[in-house]
Scaffold this motif. Structure first.
Motif, PDB file in Angstrom:
ATOM      1  N   UNK A 111       0.855  -1.191   0.000  1.00 53.47           N
ATOM      2  CA  UNK A 111       0.000   0.000   0.000  1.00 53.47           C
ATOM      3  C   UNK A 111       0.890   1.239   0.000  1.00 53.47           C
ATOM      4  N   UNK A 112       0.778   2.031  -1.049  1.00 55.10           N
ATOM      5  CA  UNK A 112       1.584   3.235  -1.188  1.00 55.10           C
ATOM      6  C   UNK A 112       0.728   4.468  -0.894  1.00 55.10           C
ATOM      7  N   UNK A 113       1.358   5.486  -0.305  1.00 58.52           N
ATOM      8  CA  UNK A 113       0.647   6.708   0.050  1.00 58.52           C
ATOM      9  C   UNK A 113       1.079   7.861  -0.853  1.00 58.52           C
ATOM     10  N   UNK A 114       0.106   8.659  -1.253  1.00 57.44           N
ATOM     11  CA  UNK A 114       0.379   9.820  -2.090  1.00 57.44           C
ATOM     12  C   UNK A 114      -0.373  11.038  -1.590  1.00 57.44           C
ATOM     13  N   UNK A 115       0.059  12.219  -2.057  1.00 59.00           N
ATOM     14  CA  UNK A 115      -0.575  13.469  -1.628  1.00 59.00           C
ATOM     15  C   UNK A 115      -0.692  14.433  -2.800  1.00 59.00           C
ATOM     16  N   UNK A 116      -1.906  14.923  -3.030  1.00 60.13           N
ATOM     17  CA  UNK A 116      -2.144  16.004  -3.975  1.00 60.13           C
ATOM     18  C   UNK A 116      -2.355  17.300  -3.201  1.00 60.13           C
ATOM     19  N   UNK A 117      -2.002  18.418  -3.830  1.00 61.73           N
ATOM     20  CA  UNK A 117      -2.253  19.735  -3.245  1.00 61.73           C
ATOM     21  C   UNK A 117      -3.186  20.492  -4.180  1.00 61.73           C
ATOM     22  N   UNK A 118      -4.316  20.941  -3.645  1.00 64.64           N
ATOM     23  CA  UNK A 118      -5.303  21.652  -4.459  1.00 64.64           C
ATOM     24  C   UNK A 118      -5.478  23.062  -3.905  1.00 64.64           C
TER      25      UNK A 118
END
Length: 380
Positions: A111-118
């Protein structure tokens, strides 16, 4: 009797002369009002010619990119995360960044974690209900640092420059996780949340009309590439494609190509071309290369740019393209600052044309001359 008639005729002529002078004065006042009244309206008069964006001057300067890039380099070299820099930069420009954390399950069970910035750049002239989107990588992958620096400098330019008075829609700046660029995982995660009934904390600003994806794949790009093909043959509106196509032709000149032929040469072909015993190899290689381009074009027509953000924007009905920057040794050499200057010019002129010519068709009463000029050009 004759004297009385002559006197009445004289009076009438004098009255007509005075009426004629008054009429001329009134006509002059009306003419002046037609020219000046739009400038007194709530939304100021726009002087740029939106229907010919490549003919207008640009206010963006590569010095803005250099300033942001220097700060970003200093932040990263000091041990800071590039993602944090993006968040802080948006916050200082009153864009109110929101983090979208997500997880991806891999085939091998990880399970990989990612982050978007909006972040949403608000605009004064926005009537509400519509917005545009600009996407770029917040971090991850080659060229991601100058890609983020350029896009943030463009955000700063739109938010602070005194000559930017044409923004008529809010703009979403999506800094997606570059580690999940493959198959558009990060972008699809944002779009899925944005269009759900419950957006799970993702900010909204209405219907997304148009999108541009900035993708600089090299630290020293010298070739502009226009990506426009989506999955299953999806393409943007022809007029939308032509806008960016003409802007690239006008500004990038010979250093411009389409996404089906920008790939670097195959190492096998290079090896054959360098073989000393084969005299006609260059001609053979050129023929093979052309067939390779044709085959690649056919494949892209079917598969599309599976890793490009515009592919998934098109899937949601958002007209969009990808502006790529790559390095190609066979093309004219160009320093990075010149490439960035051209890219900023293209982005500014394209953004201006979209804001002025593809909007407010349902508002014919807007006090600006451009509203009447483009009223029948587009359908929502």
């Amino acid at each position: 009797m004759c004297i009385r008639d002559s006197f009445s005729i004289f009076v009438k002529r004098k009255a007509y002369t005075q009426l004629g002078k008054i009429g001329k004065i009134v006509a002059l006042i009306v003419f002046v009002c037609i020219l000046t009244l739009p400038m007194t309206a709530r939304n100021n008069f726009i002087s740029e010619n939106a229907l010919s964006p490549h003919a207008t001057m640009s206010h963006y300067s590569e010095a803005e990119f250099a300033r942001v890039h220097k700060k970003l380099q200093k932040h990263v070299s000091g041990g800071g995360r590039q993602l944090n820099f993006v968040v802080d930069f948006m916050a200082k420009r009153h864009v109110k960044p929101v983090l979208q954390n997500f997880t991806v399950d891999t085939i091998d069970g990880k399970t990989l974690k990612g982050t978007n910035v909006i972040g949403i750049l608000p605009t004064k002239r926005n009537p509400g209900g519509e917005c545009d989107i600009i996407t770029f990588r917040s971090h991850g992958g080659p060229g991601a640092q100058i890609e983020a620096a350029f896009t943030l400098s463009f955000l700063d330019f739109l938010a602070t420059h005194e000559r930017i008075n044409y923004l008529s829609r809010d703009i979403i700046f999506l800094a997606y996780d570059g580690n999940f660029q493959e198959h558009g995982i990060a972008v699809k995660t944002f779009l899925s949340a944005y269009y759900q009934e419950l957006s799970h904390g993702v900010p909204r600003c209405g219907i997304i009309r148009n999108g541009v994806n900035v993708n600089l794949q090299d630290d020293n790009p010298n070739l502009f590439v226009l990506g426009y093909r989506g999955e299953n043959g999806d393409v943007p509106d022809f007029d939308y494609f032509q806008l960016w196509n003409k802007l690239l032709q006008a500004n990038a000149q010979s250093n411009f190509d389409y996404d089906q032929s920008y790939a670097r040469e195959n190492k096998f072909l290079k090896a054959i071309e360098g073989a000393p015993l084969l005299k006609d190899v260059p001609q053979i290689v050129e023929g093979v290369r052309q067939w390779k381009v044709l085959l690649n074009d056919i494949i892209r027509s079917i598969v599309g740019g599976v890793d490009d953000a515009h592919t998934y924007l098109l899937h949601y009905g958002i007209h969009s393209v990808t502006l790529k920057g790559v390095h190609n040794a066979r093309r004219r050499k160009e320093n990075r600052s010149e490439f960035i200057r051209r890219l900023g010019r293209i982005m500014e002129q394209g953004n201006r044309a979209l804001m002025l010519s593809l909007i407010h068709i349902s508002e014919p009463t807007r006090q600006a001359e451009i509203s009447y000029a483009v009223f029948c050009l587009k359908k929502k």
